[in-house]
Design a protein around this motif. Structure first.
Motif, PDB file in Angstrom:
ATOM      1  N   HIS A  34      -9.274 -30.059 -21.942  1.00 17.60           N
ATOM      2  CA  HIS A  34      -9.336 -30.648 -23.278  1.00 17.60           C
ATOM      3  C   HIS A  34      -7.947 -30.619 -23.911  1.00 17.60           C
ATOM      4  O   HIS A  34      -7.305 -29.572 -23.959  1.00 17.60           O
ATOM      5  N   LEU A  35      -7.505 -31.758 -24.382  1.00 21.92           N
ATOM      6  CA  LEU A  35      -6.225 -31.840 -25.077  1.00 21.92           C
ATOM      7  C   LEU A  35      -6.483 -31.970 -26.576  1.00 21.92           C
ATOM      8  O   LEU A  35      -7.266 -32.813 -27.005  1.00 21.92           O
ATOM      9  N   ASN A  36      -5.830 -31.150 -27.343  1.00 26.12           N
ATOM     10  CA  ASN A  36      -5.929 -31.188 -28.793  1.00 26.12           C
ATOM     11  C   ASN A  36      -4.685 -31.909 -29.315  1.00 26.12           C
ATOM     12  O   ASN A  36      -3.696 -31.269 -29.667  1.00 26.12           O
ATOM     13  N   LYS A  37      -4.747 -33.224 -29.359  1.00 29.22           N
ATOM     14  CA  LYS A  37      -3.577 -34.025 -29.719  1.00 29.22           C
ATOM     15  C   LYS A  37      -3.401 -34.110 -31.226  1.00 29.22           C
ATOM     16  O   LYS A  37      -4.342 -34.381 -31.961  1.00 29.22           O
ATOM     17  N   THR A  38      -2.173 -33.843 -31.642  1.00 32.57           N
ATOM     18  CA  THR A  38      -1.785 -33.954 -33.046  1.00 32.57           C
ATOM     19  C   THR A  38      -0.346 -34.460 -33.096  1.00 32.57           C
ATOM     20  O   THR A  38       0.343 -34.506 -32.086  1.00 32.57           O
ATOM     21  N   HIS A  39       0.099 -34.819 -34.292  1.00 36.13           N
ATOM     22  CA  HIS A  39       1.504 -35.124 -34.506  1.00 36.13           C
ATOM     23  C   HIS A  39       2.201 -33.811 -34.867  1.00 36.13           C
ATOM     24  O   HIS A  39       1.696 -33.069 -35.716  1.00 36.13           O
ATOM     25  N   PHE A  40       3.318 -33.525 -34.204  1.00 34.87           N
ATOM     26  CA  PHE A  40       4.038 -32.288 -34.496  1.00 34.87           C
ATOM     27  C   PHE A  40       5.526 -32.491 -34.214  1.00 34.87           C
ATOM     28  O   PHE A  40       5.932 -33.424 -33.526  1.00 34.87           O
TER      29      PHE A  40
ATOM     30  N   ILE B  39       8.638 -31.693 -32.346  1.00 39.49           N
ATOM     31  CA  ILE B  39       9.028 -31.150 -31.041  1.00 39.49           C
ATOM     32  C   ILE B  39      10.268 -30.265 -31.155  1.00 39.49           C
ATOM     33  O   ILE B  39      10.422 -29.297 -30.399  1.00 39.49           O
ATOM     34  N   VAL B  40      11.149 -30.554 -32.080  1.00 41.54           N
ATOM     35  CA  VAL B  40      12.338 -29.724 -32.279  1.00 41.54           C
ATOM     36  C   VAL B  40      11.919 -28.320 -32.705  1.00 41.54           C
ATOM     37  O   VAL B  40      12.442 -27.323 -32.198  1.00 41.54           O
ATOM     38  N   ALA B  41      10.947 -28.231 -33.597  1.00 33.31           N
ATOM     39  CA  ALA B  41      10.463 -26.926 -34.059  1.00 33.31           C
ATOM     40  C   ALA B  41       9.813 -26.144 -32.923  1.00 33.31           C
ATOM     41  O   ALA B  41       9.957 -24.923 -32.845  1.00 33.31           O
ATOM     42  N   VAL B  42       9.130 -26.835 -32.030  1.00 33.87           N
ATOM     43  CA  VAL B  42       8.505 -26.163 -30.887  1.00 33.87           C
ATOM     44  C   VAL B  42       9.579 -25.510 -30.020  1.00 33.87           C
ATOM     45  O   VAL B  42       9.472 -24.338 -29.650  1.00 33.87           O
TER      46      VAL B  42
ATOM     47  N   LYS C 199      13.546 -33.432 -38.178  1.00 31.61           N
ATOM     48  CA  LYS C 199      12.348 -33.329 -37.371  1.00 31.61           C
ATOM     49  C   LYS C 199      12.188 -34.566 -36.490  1.00 31.61           C
ATOM     50  O   LYS C 199      12.568 -35.661 -36.883  1.00 31.61           O
ATOM     51  N   ILE C 200      11.649 -34.354 -35.297  1.00 28.86           N
ATOM     52  CA  ILE C 200      11.296 -35.459 -34.407  1.00 28.86           C
ATOM     53  C   ILE C 200       9.813 -35.277 -34.086  1.00 28.86           C
ATOM     54  O   ILE C 200       9.428 -34.309 -33.419  1.00 28.86           O
ATOM     55  N   PHE C 201       9.005 -36.181 -34.601  1.00 25.45           N
ATOM     56  CA  PHE C 201       7.569 -36.050 -34.417  1.00 25.45           C
ATOM     57  C   PHE C 201       7.109 -36.751 -33.149  1.00 25.45           C
ATOM     58  O   PHE C 201       7.575 -37.845 -32.827  1.00 25.45           O
ATOM     59  N   VAL C 202       6.219 -36.079 -32.434  1.00 32.42           N
ATOM     60  CA  VAL C 202       5.602 -36.617 -31.222  1.00 32.42           C
ATOM     61  C   VAL C 202       4.092 -36.445 -31.370  1.00 32.42           C
ATOM     62  O   VAL C 202       3.619 -35.728 -32.250  1.00 32.42           O
ATOM     63  N   TYR C 203       3.353 -37.097 -30.483  1.00 37.01           N
ATOM     64  CA  TYR C 203       1.899 -37.000 -30.496  1.00 37.01           C
ATOM     65  C   TYR C 203       1.447 -36.415 -29.169  1.00 37.01           C
ATOM     66  O   TYR C 203       1.723 -36.982 -28.101  1.00 37.01           O
ATOM     67  N   GLY C 204       0.821 -35.242 -29.205  1.00 37.02           N
ATOM     68  CA  GLY C 204       0.361 -34.598 -27.987  1.00 37.02           C
ATOM     69  C   GLY C 204      -0.274 -33.259 -28.317  1.00 37.02           C
ATOM     70  O   GLY C 204      -0.535 -32.943 -29.470  1.00 37.02           O
ATOM     71  N   ASP C 205      -0.523 -32.476 -27.283  1.00 37.99           N
ATOM     72  CA  ASP C 205      -1.114 -31.156 -27.451  1.00 37.99           C
ATOM     73  C   ASP C 205       0.023 -30.147 -27.635  1.00 37.99           C
ATOM     74  O   ASP C 205       0.685 -29.763 -26.678  1.00 37.99           O
ATOM     75  N   GLU C 206       0.228 -29.726 -28.854  1.00 35.45           N
ATOM     76  CA  GLU C 206       1.366 -28.862 -29.188  1.00 35.45           C
ATOM     77  C   GLU C 206       1.334 -27.546 -28.421  1.00 35.45           C
ATOM     78  O   GLU C 206       2.365 -27.099 -27.905  1.00 35.45           O
ATOM     79  N   GLU C 207       0.182 -26.920 -28.319  1.00 40.37           N
ATOM     80  CA  GLU C 207       0.092 -25.618 -27.644  1.00 40.37           C
ATOM     81  C   GLU C 207       0.422 -25.734 -26.158  1.00 40.37           C
ATOM     82  O   GLU C 207       1.127 -24.891 -25.606  1.00 40.37           O
ATOM     83  N   LYS C 208      -0.055 -26.776 -25.518  1.00 37.77           N
ATOM     84  CA  LYS C 208       0.229 -26.941 -24.089  1.00 37.77           C
ATOM     85  C   LYS C 208       1.704 -27.285 -23.848  1.00 37.77           C
ATOM     86  O   LYS C 208       2.320 -26.807 -22.904  1.00 37.77           O
ATOM     87  N   ILE C 209       2.269 -28.094 -24.711  1.00 42.80           N
ATOM     88  CA  ILE C 209       3.694 -28.407 -24.596  1.00 42.80           C
ATOM     89  C   ILE C 209       4.522 -27.156 -24.865  1.00 42.80           C
ATOM     90  O   ILE C 209       5.530 -26.910 -24.195  1.00 42.80           O
ATOM     91  N   TYR C 210       4.089 -26.341 -25.802  1.00 40.50           N
ATOM     92  CA  TYR C 210       4.765 -25.070 -26.088  1.00 40.50           C
ATOM     93  C   TYR C 210       4.785 -24.192 -24.836  1.00 40.50           C
ATOM     94  O   TYR C 210       5.812 -23.622 -24.472  1.00 40.50           O
ATOM     95  N   ARG C 211       3.637 -24.102 -24.150  1.00 39.90           N
ATOM     96  CA  ARG C 211       3.564 -23.287 -22.930  1.00 39.90           C
ATOM     97  C   ARG C 211       4.475 -23.830 -21.829  1.00 39.90           C
ATOM     98  O   ARG C 211       5.117 -23.068 -21.110  1.00 39.90           O
ATOM     99  N   VAL C 212       4.508 -25.146 -21.684  1.00 38.76           N
ATOM    100  CA  VAL C 212       5.403 -25.760 -20.685  1.00 38.76           C
ATOM    101  C   VAL C 212       6.858 -25.480 -21.051  1.00 38.76           C
ATOM    102  O   VAL C 212       7.673 -25.140 -20.189  1.00 38.76           O
ATOM    103  N   ALA C 213       7.187 -25.594 -22.325  1.00 36.32           N
ATOM    104  CA  ALA C 213       8.556 -25.335 -22.780  1.00 36.32           C
ATOM    105  C   ALA C 213       8.957 -23.892 -22.501  1.00 36.32           C
ATOM    106  O   ALA C 213      10.081 -23.625 -22.056  1.00 36.32           O
ATOM    107  N   ILE C 214       8.056 -22.956 -22.753  1.00 40.74           N
ATOM    108  CA  ILE C 214       8.342 -21.544 -22.450  1.00 40.74           C
ATOM    109  C   ILE C 214       8.653 -21.388 -20.970  1.00 40.74           C
ATOM    110  O   ILE C 214       9.630 -20.753 -20.588  1.00 40.74           O
ATOM    111  N   ASN C 215       7.821 -21.985 -20.127  1.00 45.73           N
ATOM    112  CA  ASN C 215       8.018 -21.871 -18.684  1.00 45.73           C
ATOM    113  C   ASN C 215       9.370 -22.452 -18.265  1.00 45.73           C
ATOM    114  O   ASN C 215      10.100 -21.831 -17.474  1.00 45.73           O
ATOM    115  N   LEU C 216       9.718 -23.614 -18.781  1.00 46.96           N
ATOM    116  CA  LEU C 216      10.985 -24.259 -18.406  1.00 46.96           C
ATOM    117  C   LEU C 216      12.195 -23.449 -18.862  1.00 46.96           C
ATOM    118  O   LEU C 216      13.128 -23.217 -18.081  1.00 46.96           O
ATOM    119  N   ILE C 217      12.182 -23.019 -20.111  1.00 48.73           N
ATOM    120  CA  ILE C 217      13.322 -22.270 -20.644  1.00 48.73           C
ATOM    121  C   ILE C 217      13.412 -20.897 -19.989  1.00 48.73           C
ATOM    122  O   ILE C 217      14.504 -20.420 -19.642  1.00 48.73           O
TER     123      ILE C 217
END
Length: 88
Positions: free
Chosen positions: A11-17, A19-22, A50-68
């Motif tokens: 399940h994806l919880n898509k919102t506008h958020f 991405i820079v803040a993430v 701010k740069i707003f994107v549309y997607g699942d913020e929590e999942k993108i946050y987890r991917v970003a943590i893994n990459l960094i």
């Protein structure tokens, strides 16, 4: 997670958020790990707006943590981890 996504079980919880803040949150979270190897985490430009994107913020946050985190773990001492954004 990829298998679940492909079989529509994820399940994806898509919102506008913002991405820079993430990525700033990820940098803040991993700052101590980066400091241990004298690695600087930066944006490729000054991203004060701010740069707003549309997607699942929590999942993108987890991917970003893994990459960094991988960049820090496998990067060389006194190096740099740089993140950039391109608006299209």
């Amino acid at each position: 997670m990829i298998t679940k996504l492909e079989t529509n079980e994820l399940h994806l919880n898509k919102t506008h958020f913002d991405i820079v803040a993430v990525f700033q949150r990820v940098f803040d979270l991993l700052e101590l790990k980066a400091d241990e190897k004298d690695i600087v985490c930066i944006f490729d430009k000054d991203h004060y707006r701010k740069i707003f994107v549309y997607g699942d913020e929590e999942k993108i946050y987890r991917v970003a943590i893994n990459l960094i985190e991988n960049s820090i773990k496998y990067g060389r001492n006194n190096g740099t981890t740089e993140v950039g954004f391109e608006e299209v």
